[in-house]
Scaffold this motif. Structure first.
Motif, PDB file in Angstrom:
ATOM      1  N   UNK A   1       4.978   6.230   2.272  1.00  0.00           N
ATOM      2  CA  UNK A   1       4.151   5.079   2.619  1.00  0.00           C
ATOM      3  C   UNK A   1       2.717   5.249   2.140  1.00  0.00           C
ATOM      4  N   UNK A   2       2.196   6.467   2.270  1.00  0.00           N
ATOM      5  CA  UNK A   2       0.847   6.744   1.775  1.00  0.00           C
ATOM      6  C   UNK A   2       0.782   6.628   0.258  1.00  0.00           C
ATOM      7  N   UNK A   3       1.820   7.102  -0.424  1.00  0.00           N
ATOM      8  CA  UNK A   3       1.840   7.015  -1.888  1.00  0.00           C
ATOM      9  C   UNK A   3       1.866   5.559  -2.357  1.00  0.00           C
ATOM     10  N   UNK A   4       2.609   4.724  -1.649  1.00  0.00           N
ATOM     11  CA  UNK A   4       2.666   3.303  -2.017  1.00  0.00           C
ATOM     12  C   UNK A   4       1.287   2.667  -1.950  1.00  0.00           C
ATOM     13  N   UNK A   5       0.498   3.093  -1.000  1.00  0.00           N
ATOM     14  CA  UNK A   5      -0.833   2.521  -0.826  1.00  0.00           C
ATOM     15  C   UNK A   5      -1.823   3.027  -1.867  1.00  0.00           C
ATOM     16  N   UNK A   6      -1.677   4.291  -2.269  1.00  0.00           N
ATOM     17  CA  UNK A   6      -2.755   4.903  -3.049  1.00  0.00           C
ATOM     18  C   UNK A   6      -2.354   5.477  -4.400  1.00  0.00           C
TER      19      UNK A   6
END
Length: 199
Positions: free
Chosen positions: A154-159
């Motif tokens: 989820x963090x990778x999708x954002x950043x």
């Protein structure tokens, strides 16, 4: 992305989940069960994988892989596993290329899989998420838990995820850093940079 959203199958039923767990021999982690309750994966032939280019496998397809590995182990135990050079971290994963107690839940176009490991190596943890297959020399633990993996993703999708286009025009999700066509090819670089969720 509507193009990716349109590839998801309908939800798996509780009866389907329980039947898959009975055959596999282990209960699936609750967060993975929640994913299946939302969608029973992406069908064969879809090139747009939702997990950094990796296609989320339907329950039945995961079971098909498990059955094939299990049959291979029972029919030719002397060749079972296709011994590989090791794992990252060392000894976290058994030194084999496949195992009947690995639950494959995502696959890329090159034959690599993300699995939940129910037979970890001596330095591993039950239920860890690992990437294997496709002739890579090392099997890499991506996260110590399924919850840790999905939180990290989820963090990778954002950043850190970019959208490229395949020659067919379909969108393809890749990490921005390091950018590789296949997610599993990024893992050694992520290990070296200390950017995987092993906590």
């Amino acid at each position: 992305m509507p193009e990716i959203d349109a590839t998801f199958r309908g939800p798996a039923s509780e009866a389907q989940l329980q039947a898959a767990e009975r055959e596999f021999g282990f209960p699936l982690p609750e967060i993975l069960r929640e994913v299946y309750r939302d969608t029973d994966g992406q069908p064969w032939g879809v090139l747009t994988g939702c997990l950094i280019g990796m296609r989320l496998l339907p329950l039945e397809e995961s079971l098909t892989v498990v059955r094939g590995v299990r049959d291979f182990y029972s029919e030719m135990p002397e060749f079972a596993g296709d011994i590989v050079s090791g794992s990252l971290p060392p000894d976290a994963v058994q030194g084999v290329g496949s195992h009947p107690r690995w639950w494959p839940f995502a696959m890329d176009g090159g034959g690599g899989t993300l699995c939940v490991d129910f037979a970890p190596g001596p330095a591993g943890r039950m239920g860890q998420v690992m990437g294997s297959g496709d002739g890579r020399l090392n099997t890499v633990v991506v996260a110590w838990t399924v919850a840790g993996f999905f939180g990290w993703y989820g963090e990778q999708l954002q950043a850190n995820v970019v959208v490229n286009r395949l020659p067919s025009g379909e969108p393809h999700l890749e990490l921005r850093h390091p950018q590789r066509p296949f997610f599993l090819d990024s893992l050694p670089h992520l290990v070296k940079a200390g950017e995987l969720p092993r906590a």
